[in-house]
Design an enzyme around this catalytic site. Sequence first.
Site, PDB file in Angstrom:
ATOM      1  N   HIS A 172       0.846  -1.198   0.000  1.00 40.80           N
ATOM      2  CA  HIS A 172       0.000   0.000   0.000  1.00 40.80           C
ATOM      3  C   HIS A 172       0.877   1.242   0.000  1.00 40.80           C
ATOM      4  CE1 HIS A 172       0.997  -0.532   4.202  1.00 40.80           C
ATOM      5  NE2 HIS A 172       0.641   0.719   4.421  1.00 40.80           N
TER       6      HIS A 172
ATOM      7  N   LYS B 263       9.485  -2.569   3.473  1.00 36.57           N
ATOM      8  CA  LYS B 263      10.635  -2.513   4.379  1.00 36.57           C
ATOM      9  C   LYS B 263      10.609  -3.676   5.344  1.00 36.57           C
ATOM     10  CE  LYS B 263      14.023   0.189   5.961  1.00 36.57           C
ATOM     11  NZ  LYS B 263      14.846  -1.028   5.957  1.00 36.57           N
TER      12      LYS B 263
ATOM     13  N   LYS C 286       9.813  -8.907   4.608  1.00 34.67           N
ATOM     14  CA  LYS C 286      10.807  -9.558   5.470  1.00 34.67           C
ATOM     15  C   LYS C 286      11.554 -10.592   4.655  1.00 34.67           C
ATOM     16  CE  LYS C 286      11.997  -9.507   9.902  1.00 34.67           C
ATOM     17  NZ  LYS C 286      11.754  -8.430  10.868  1.00 34.67           N
TER      18      LYS C 286
HETATM   19  N1  GLU Z   1      14.422  -6.121  11.515  1.00 33.12           N
HETATM   20  C1  GLU Z   1      13.904  -4.988  12.189  1.00 33.12           C
HETATM   21  C2  GLU Z   1      12.433  -5.196  12.536  1.00 33.12           C
HETATM   22  O1  GLU Z   1      11.976  -6.309  12.679  1.00 33.12           O
HETATM   23  C3  GLU Z   1      14.188  -3.698  11.459  1.00 33.12           C
HETATM   24  C4  GLU Z   1      13.536  -3.545  10.123  1.00 33.12           C
HETATM   25  C5  GLU Z   1      13.993  -2.330   9.365  1.00 33.12           C
HETATM   26  O2  GLU Z   1      14.756  -1.531   9.891  1.00 33.12           O
HETATM   27  O3  GLU Z   1      13.582  -2.198   8.206  1.00 33.12           O
HETATM   28  O4  GLU Z   1      11.707  -4.271  12.759  1.00 33.12           O
END
Ligand code: GLU
Length: 477
Positions: free
Chosen positions: A67, A72, A108
């Site tokens: 969206h 990220k 992820k």
């Molecule tokens: N791995 C971290 C989380 O679970 C950081 C993710 C990020 O900074 O994009 O939030």
Amino acid sequence: MISHAREPSFRESVDLMFNRAVALMDISPGLQEKIRICNATYTVRFGVRLRGDIHTFTGYRSVHSEHMEPVKGGIRYSLGVNQDEVEALAALMTYKCALVETPFGGSKGGLCIDPRQYEEDELERITRRFAYELAKRDLIHPSQNVPAPDMGTGEREMAWIADQYARMNTTDINAKACVTGKPAHAGGIQGRIEATGRGVEYALQEFFRHPQDVARAGLSGTLDGKRVIIQGLGNVGYHAAKFLSEDDGCRITAVIEHDGALLSDKGLDIEAVRHWIMQNGGVKGYADATHVEDGASVLEHECDILIPAALEGVIHLGNAARIKAPLIIEAANGPVTAGADAILREKGCVIIPDMYANAGGVTVSYFEWVKNLSHIRFGRMQRRQEESRHELLINELERLSRDRELGWTLSPGFKQKYLRGAGELELVRSGLDDTMRGAYQAMQEVWHERGDVDDLRTAAYLVSIGRVAAAYRAKGL
Ligand code: GLU
């Protein structure tokens, strides 16, 4: 009996929590489904020549919601990585980013590997190859998909990923923004390593600014003197424990690690414990505390605040009823299963949910991404100007005092502090603190004002689902 019920998978657990919240919202079943489902998961198997033979690795990058773009979320290196896990973690990233208003969708990644089994140069080759596989499908890209560190990865891996992307995209002026959590000399930002732990501290500070919320957990007063049990002294747990004990007066009465737990009523020296773990690979043998072999049982000990900062699913149907902590803050992603969550709520335990509690990492990642895109460090233009304006005021006050013989003297401590313009680290911490306060207040408003929401997790979901739904509607979906 509930303790005999089948525990759902991590992804099912996240979906159950989502469903509980969305049932309270006026969102069409179609849009609910669109938000809940994971858009895509890419699985890649690639070979790397190591030690005279080809070794095949399995990696994933899951995109939960687009969206907003880029999407990220971190990349995890662990033998436990699988599709269900990355999809659950990607979904949590969507809700987390919406809650703290970082303009990203959720994603992820994971590589099924035990990084401790490899030499540094082997890990570099594996990481570069994985990055190549993802980048060629735009699953690493400054405007499409921006990874970051997670369990088993850190600055070193992010620097390799950034360099790999830059080699493949030699004319991309924004190449550095393809990944966050990089070291300072490779386009990183001050304060990213500590960010998630620092965010846990700011979250607790904000919680304790609201006495009525503190009272709901059966606690009172401030953080000072509170007994804290922390599970996992990795990057997140270590920083949270360090800041809470050094800055807020908390007593860390237990640290749980993979080889047992350390107990100390007077409070553990976190720097010393961390140093011991670095030298010895675990907590066993540390002198200034009692060692308990069965670490998981220590989750059930008396304390004021329990901080699971390691893996998902550590508080489950099998132990939830025995948890004594009145307040749990989820520094890890998904440490409490949906079934355990219901048991704990029933007991009156207050849970500060993962999507809020550990959002400090992605918040500072956002600052890093903005820094990379703007090609200038935060504070570079303003710092000296800010200092000279402060100096102007101080000089004027001192002149007035002299001319009117008022005898005012500013304490040297104040003068020094006031005169110093904010550098990047101060600005990052200030932005993070502001984000954590704002997000808490958004959750709290829902928690207090709606009669049908009696826990912070549901409140957090309501805020974030509402924002994701608004973004989809604005697109005409
Ligand atoms: N791995 C971290 C989380 O679970 C950081 C993710 C990020 O900074 O994009 O939030």
